[in-house]
Design a protein around this motif. Structure first.
Motif, mmCIF file in Angstrom:
data_model
loop_
_atom_site.group_PDB
_atom_site.id
_atom_site.type_symbol
_atom_site.label_atom_id
_atom_site.label_comp_id
_atom_site.label_asym_id
_atom_site.label_seq_id
_atom_site.Cartn_x
_atom_site.Cartn_y
_atom_site.Cartn_z
ATOM 1 N N TYR A 3 30.939 -20.457 2.551
ATOM 2 C CA TYR A 3 32.418 -19.439 2.589
ATOM 3 C C TYR A 3 30.902 -18.554 2.514
ATOM 4 C CZ TYR A 3 30.225 -18.911 -2.235
ATOM 5 O OH TYR A 3 28.929 -19.120 -3.562
ATOM 6 N N LEU A 19 36.308 -11.999 11.265
ATOM 7 C CA LEU A 19 37.246 -12.980 11.369
ATOM 8 C C LEU A 19 38.405 -13.002 11.549
ATOM 9 C CD1 LEU A 19 37.051 -14.887 7.876
ATOM 10 C CD2 LEU A 19 35.391 -15.651 10.038
ATOM 11 N N LYS A 43 36.396 -17.369 2.153
ATOM 12 C CA LYS A 43 36.945 -19.143 2.946
ATOM 13 C C LYS A 43 37.732 -19.208 4.664
ATOM 14 C CE LYS A 43 35.912 -21.445 -1.356
ATOM 15 N NZ LYS A 43 36.747 -22.152 -2.901
ATOM 16 N N ASN A 45 39.060 -21.369 7.434
ATOM 17 C CA ASN A 45 39.734 -23.339 7.981
ATOM 18 C C ASN A 45 39.070 -23.012 9.533
ATOM 19 O OD1 ASN A 45 39.967 -24.661 5.549
ATOM 20 N ND2 ASN A 45 42.082 -24.477 6.110
ATOM 21 N N THR A 46 37.865 -23.593 9.892
ATOM 22 C CA THR A 46 37.238 -24.023 10.930
ATOM 23 C C THR A 46 35.847 -25.061 11.129
ATOM 24 O OG1 THR A 46 34.942 -22.133 10.917
ATOM 25 C CG2 THR A 46 36.776 -21.223 11.664
ATOM 26 N N GLU A 48 32.694 -27.045 12.140
ATOM 27 C CA GLU A 48 31.090 -26.425 11.363
ATOM 28 C C GLU A 48 30.248 -25.714 12.527
ATOM 29 O OE1 GLU A 48 27.992 -28.581 9.082
ATOM 30 O OE2 GLU A 48 30.428 -30.166 8.998
ATOM 31 N N LEU A 51 31.857 -22.437 12.048
ATOM 32 C CA LEU A 51 31.044 -21.438 10.679
ATOM 33 C C LEU A 51 30.243 -21.124 10.791
ATOM 34 C CD1 LEU A 51 32.343 -20.788 8.249
ATOM 35 C CD2 LEU A 51 32.308 -23.090 7.095
#
Length: 63
Positions: A3, A19, A43, A45-46, A48, A51
């Motif tokens: 995160y 984001l 947090k 949602n993507t 890795e 991110l």
């Protein structure tokens, strides 16, 4: 799950703008650290790879 960590309103706003510019929705969780100060855990949602790139960019922006 990793995160983004924001310790101020300014960092929180910067992270959320970054984001949303990428088209990523974020979930913000407010927690108190061991010293009693408020931190924001953001947090996303993507995958890795994206991110890691975004976390690296965020750390450069807040430094």
């Amino acid at each position: 799950m990793e995160y983004f960590l924001a310790v101020s309103d300014k960092q929180l706003g910067l992270c959320l703008r970054m984001l949303y510019a990428e088209g990523i929705r974020a979930i913000v969780e407010t927690v108190r650290n061991s010293k009693g100060k408020i931190e924001f855990h953001i947090k996303a949602n993507t995958d890795e790879a994206l991110l890691r790139d975004l976390i690296e960019r965020y750390n450069i922006l807040i430094s």
